[in-house]
Design a protein around this motif. Structure first.
Motif, mmCIF file in Angstrom:
data_model
loop_
_atom_site.group_PDB
_atom_site.id
_atom_site.type_symbol
_atom_site.label_atom_id
_atom_site.label_comp_id
_atom_site.label_asym_id
_atom_site.label_seq_id
_atom_site.Cartn_x
_atom_site.Cartn_y
_atom_site.Cartn_z
ATOM 1 N N CYS A 4 0.924 -1.289 0.034
ATOM 2 C CA CYS A 4 -0.056 0.091 0.020
ATOM 3 C C CYS A 4 0.862 1.207 -0.107
ATOM 4 O O CYS A 4 1.838 1.428 0.850
ATOM 5 N N CYS A 14 -0.150 3.318 3.638
ATOM 6 C CA CYS A 14 0.415 2.703 4.889
ATOM 7 C C CYS A 14 1.474 1.884 4.906
ATOM 8 O O CYS A 14 1.981 1.462 5.964
ATOM 9 N N CYS A 32 -4.276 0.121 -0.153
ATOM 10 C CA CYS A 32 -5.259 -1.024 0.305
ATOM 11 C C CYS A 32 -6.521 -0.409 0.699
ATOM 12 O O CYS A 32 -6.816 0.533 0.717
ATOM 13 N N CYS A 85 -7.192 2.027 3.268
ATOM 14 C CA CYS A 85 -6.802 3.333 2.970
ATOM 15 C C CYS A 85 -7.521 4.041 1.967
ATOM 16 O O CYS A 85 -7.652 5.473 1.696
HETATM 17 ZN ZN LIG Z 1 -3.122 1.067 3.388
#
Ligand SMILES: [Zn+2]
Length: 260
Positions: free
Chosen positions: A155, A158, A178, A181
């Motif tokens: 991701c 994050c 992801c 997020c």
């Molecule tokens: Zn993420």
């Protein structure tokens, strides 16, 4: 002016006056090169069909001082992909390759990898690799070679591994994020399912010819969509050849109206 030579693939040609043509090449040695082929319209003797799109040639040319167009001295055919274009759908896909290569290649900048990519994909199409597989292969690698392919493993926000979960391409931040997020992803997130990312990673590991006769990989439509949005964001242009292909395949009427 000294004569120079390089291997090159013809991307496109356009008429210049009554008798000449302007030809855009993707060369091995100097990236994109545009040159005038004198007499190429009027007489077939000098260049024959060697300047047809996707011909691979040994190009000799002069650079002319103060002009951005070179002068094409000769173009000896090394490999013809002309017959591939007898099939309209295949011809339309090859036109997409040419337009994308033209948009991404830089003049006066060696780009052996892009040249080899186009050559390998042309050979793969000739050897029967599925057109959509070849097209996605070409797109993913074009993004990679020009440094605009997002990380497909983790991701971009994050840092967590994407693993088997779906990802989403955030156009503003140009990263795949992801699911956790994604709700905050700005500018309209493009879904990039795990299967599509797996296929893309597979394409980055293998030559295009290795996809001949294998089952169709999963996630091709998602990869097509990802490439289209990145192409648009990077080049700020819509590729006409993709619209032509879509129309040929029976695209929606709205798309046809939008086709310029
Ligand atoms: Zn993420």
């Amino acid at each position: 002016m000294p004569v120079k030579d390089t291997e090159a693939i013809v991307l496109r040609t356009q008429p210049l006056g009554e008798s000449d043509r302007i030809v855009t090449f993707l060369t091995r040695a100097v990236g994109k090169l545009r040159g005038v082929a004198k007499g190429a319209r009027r007489s077939v003797r000098r260049f024959g069909s060697n300047l047809e799109p996707m011909s691979r040639v040994r190009l000799t040319y002069f650079e002319t001082e103060g002009r951005d167009l070179a002068r094409v001295e000769s173009a000896d055919l090394l490999e013809s992909f002309y017959r591939l274009q007898e099939d309209p759908e295949r011809a339309a896909v090859l036109a997409c390759f040419a337009e994308v290569a033209d948009a991404f290649a830089r003049e006066q900048q060696e780009d052996d990898a892009s040249y080899r990519l186009l050559h390998a994909v042309l050979r793969a199409v000739r050897d029967g690799v599925d057109l959509d597989v070849a097209a996605r292969y070409f797109e993913i690698w074009t993004l990679r070679l020009h440094g605009v392919l997002p990380d497909l493993m983790a991701c971009g926000r994050c840092g967590g591994a994407l693993g088997a979960a779906d990802g989403f391409y955030d156009r503003r931040e140009t990263v795949v994020v992801c699911g956790s997020c994604a709700p905050g992803a700005a500018g309209g997130a493009v879904p990039v399912p795990a299967a599509a990312r797996r296929t893309a990673l597979e394409m980055l590991r293998r030559g295009p010819e290795t996809f001949a006769g294998t089952p169709r990989p999963e996630g091709l439509p998602a990869l097509a969509q990802l490439a289209q949005v990145v192409f648009l964001d990077v080049t700020e242009k819509t590729f006409r050849s993709y619209r032509v292909l879509q129309t040929l395949r029976g695209g929606a009427p709205a798309e046809r109206i939008g086709c310029r």
